[in-house]
Design a protein around this motif. Structure first.
Motif, PDB file in Angstrom:
ATOM      1  N   ILE A 106      -5.147  -4.166   0.827  1.00 31.61           N
ATOM      2  CA  ILE A 106      -5.867  -2.913   0.608  1.00 31.61           C
ATOM      3  C   ILE A 106      -4.876  -1.939  -0.012  1.00 31.61           C
ATOM      4  O   ILE A 106      -3.807  -1.699   0.539  1.00 31.61           O
ATOM      5  CB  ILE A 106      -6.444  -2.358   1.919  1.00 31.61           C
TER       6      ILE A 106
ATOM      7  N   LYS B 297      -9.804  -2.630  -2.374  1.00 31.64           N
ATOM      8  CA  LYS B 297      -9.665  -3.851  -1.569  1.00 31.64           C
ATOM      9  C   LYS B 297      -9.590  -5.050  -2.494  1.00 31.64           C
ATOM     10  O   LYS B 297     -10.397  -5.191  -3.419  1.00 31.64           O
ATOM     11  CB  LYS B 297     -10.863  -4.002  -0.619  1.00 31.64           C
TER      12      LYS B 297
ATOM     13  N   THR C 124      -3.357   3.590   6.885  1.00 33.12           N
ATOM     14  CA  THR C 124      -4.481   3.536   7.815  1.00 33.12           C
ATOM     15  C   THR C 124      -5.205   2.215   7.617  1.00 33.12           C
ATOM     16  O   THR C 124      -5.241   1.659   6.521  1.00 33.12           O
ATOM     17  CB  THR C 124      -5.460   4.696   7.562  1.00 33.12           C
ATOM     18  N   ILE C 125      -5.777   1.711   8.695  1.00 31.69           N
ATOM     19  CA  ILE C 125      -6.475   0.434   8.618  1.00 31.69           C
ATOM     20  C   ILE C 125      -7.568   0.396   9.682  1.00 31.69           C
ATOM     21  O   ILE C 125      -7.387   0.876  10.799  1.00 31.69           O
ATOM     22  CB  ILE C 125      -5.485  -0.746   8.791  1.00 31.69           C
ATOM     23  N   THR C 126      -8.708  -0.143   9.335  1.00 27.72           N
ATOM     24  CA  THR C 126      -9.840  -0.210  10.262  1.00 27.72           C
ATOM     25  C   THR C 126      -9.899  -1.566  10.940  1.00 27.72           C
ATOM     26  O   THR C 126      -9.274  -2.537  10.498  1.00 27.72           O
ATOM     27  CB  THR C 126     -11.170   0.010   9.516  1.00 27.72           C
TER      28      THR C 126
ATOM     29  N   TRP D 200       0.875  -1.161   0.000  1.00 28.66           N
ATOM     30  CA  TRP D 200       0.000   0.000   0.000  1.00 28.66           C
ATOM     31  C   TRP D 200       0.909   1.207   0.000  1.00 28.66           C
ATOM     32  O   TRP D 200       1.790   1.322   0.836  1.00 28.66           O
ATOM     33  CB  TRP D 200      -0.889  -0.003   1.246  1.00 28.66           C
TER      34      TRP D 200
ATOM     35  N   GLU E 233     -11.163  -4.118   8.486  1.00 31.01           N
ATOM     36  CA  GLU E 233     -10.142  -4.582   7.544  1.00 31.01           C
ATOM     37  C   GLU E 233      -9.189  -5.577   8.197  1.00 31.01           C
ATOM     38  O   GLU E 233      -8.790  -6.576   7.587  1.00 31.01           O
ATOM     39  CB  GLU E 233      -9.386  -3.382   6.977  1.00 31.01           C
ATOM     40  N   ILE E 234      -8.834  -5.313   9.469  1.00 32.88           N
ATOM     41  CA  ILE E 234      -7.999  -6.265  10.204  1.00 32.88           C
ATOM     42  C   ILE E 234      -8.733  -7.592  10.345  1.00 32.88           C
ATOM     43  O   ILE E 234      -8.157  -8.667  10.136  1.00 32.88           O
ATOM     44  CB  ILE E 234      -7.625  -5.703  11.584  1.00 32.88           C
TER      45      ILE E 234
ATOM     46  N   THR F 106      -9.934 -10.730   3.163  1.00 35.33           N
ATOM     47  CA  THR F 106      -9.197  -9.628   2.569  1.00 35.33           C
ATOM     48  C   THR F 106      -7.722  -9.987   2.462  1.00 35.33           C
ATOM     49  O   THR F 106      -7.107 -10.407   3.434  1.00 35.33           O
ATOM     50  CB  THR F 106      -9.359  -8.350   3.403  1.00 35.33           C
TER      51      THR F 106
ATOM     52  N   ARG G 203      -8.274   5.297  12.482  1.00 38.41           N
ATOM     53  CA  ARG G 203      -7.587   4.314  11.639  1.00 38.41           C
ATOM     54  C   ARG G 203      -6.073   4.323  11.833  1.00 38.41           C
ATOM     55  O   ARG G 203      -5.367   3.576  11.179  1.00 38.41           O
ATOM     56  CB  ARG G 203      -7.884   4.576  10.161  1.00 38.41           C
TER      57      ARG G 203
ATOM     58  N   LEU H 246       2.797  -5.507   9.673  1.00 33.29           N
ATOM     59  CA  LEU H 246       2.543  -4.204   9.060  1.00 33.29           C
ATOM     60  C   LEU H 246       3.573  -3.165   9.499  1.00 33.29           C
ATOM     61  O   LEU H 246       4.025  -2.346   8.696  1.00 33.29           O
ATOM     62  CB  LEU H 246       1.131  -3.735   9.408  1.00 33.29           C
TER      63      LEU H 246
ATOM     64  N   ARG I 123      -9.181   4.059  -3.076  1.00 39.11           N
ATOM     65  CA  ARG I 123      -8.746   2.953  -2.221  1.00 39.11           C
ATOM     66  C   ARG I 123      -9.385   1.672  -2.731  1.00 39.11           C
ATOM     67  O   ARG I 123     -10.594   1.632  -2.970  1.00 39.11           O
ATOM     68  CB  ARG I 123      -9.154   3.229  -0.785  1.00 39.11           C
TER      69      ARG I 123
END
Length: 241
Positions: free
Chosen positions: A68, A53, A188-190, A7, A193-194, A65, A223, A154, A51
């Motif tokens: 992203i 996915k 950034t990640i929500t 990303w 998404e995790i 997923t 995020r 990450l 963005r």
């Protein structure tokens, strides 16, 4: 030229360069599919804005997923290069602009800028490493351990070291101009998404994140995620029952 990760951060220079090698630019609204599983794939894609996915959906509708993508990244490499139907879906998480490249266009690009070939290979290598991580850990770890293992992965790829700037790490964590001591993710990640990346429910991830925050192993605001000490986070994973 390209930010070396799955990303990537927007780079207007690369956008302008790539536009010289393709006349195929498409706009997708939030929720739109760029391609689906089992589609033939004659193009390599590059995300200019928005963005994306990339995920898998099994016969029961369960979603997994895989990545992203932020602006500045190529995606869809596997089906494009091996010429088999795509095994993933790519969906716009928000309004997005995508460039399409044919093999001929890429050949011209690679001839003029061969360094881009190696950057695409590095990006693919990172994706393979992340997939290997998911296979290795997801079957054996509890949910909280899965979250920590993913975060460590990450931080290794996208973490940036920062220093403290007269702010409390846990009581004043706003990320508005104040750095904290430790590392923060440049992506950034929500929680959702995790959850999709480690194969569990969002509620379970949120609970795990809150537990990690209580132990002061991470700090999360919306995020954005920070870690004051990666060694302690790694110790947590290593020493967890």
């Amino acid at each position: 030229m390209l930010y070396k990760s799955l990303w990537v951060i927007d780079d207007t220079d690369i956008n302008e360069l790539l536009l010289k090698y393709t006349d195929s630019q498409h706009t997708y609204t939030e929720g739109s599919l760029i391609y689906q599983q089992d589609d033939a794939q004659d193009y390599l894609f590059f995300l200019v804005n928005g963005r994306i996915k990339v995920n898998l959906i099994d016969s029961k509708g369960t979603e997994k997923t895989l990545a992203i993508h932020e602006p500045g990244s190529f995606f869809g490499e596997t089906a494009f290069f091996d010429q088999y139907p795509s095994f993933t879906n790519a969906q716009a998480l928000k309004d997005s602009v995508v460039l399409f490249f044919t093999k001929k266009q890429l050949t011209n690009l690679f001839t003029d800028y061969p360094e881009i070939v190696f950057q695409i290979f590095e990006s693919m290598g990172r994706k393979i490493r992340l997939l290997a991580f998911q296979v290795e850990y997801m079957s054996f770890l509890k949910i909280e351990q899965r979250v920590v293992a993913l975060l460590l992965s990450l931080f290794e790829s996208f973490g940036k070291e920062c220093s403290i700037n007269n702010t409390s790490l846990y009581d004043n964590c706003t990320f508005k101009g104040n750095c904290i001591e430790g590392h923060h993710l440049e992506i950034t990640i929500t929680d959702q998404e995790i959850a999709e990346m480690i194969g569990t429910r969002r509620e379970a991830v949120t609970k795990a994140i809150n537990n990690l925050k209580k132990q002061k192993l991470i700090c999360k605001q919306k995020r954005t995620i920070c870690c004051p000490d990666l060694n302690k986070l790694n110790d947590f994973l290593t020493n967890s029952d």
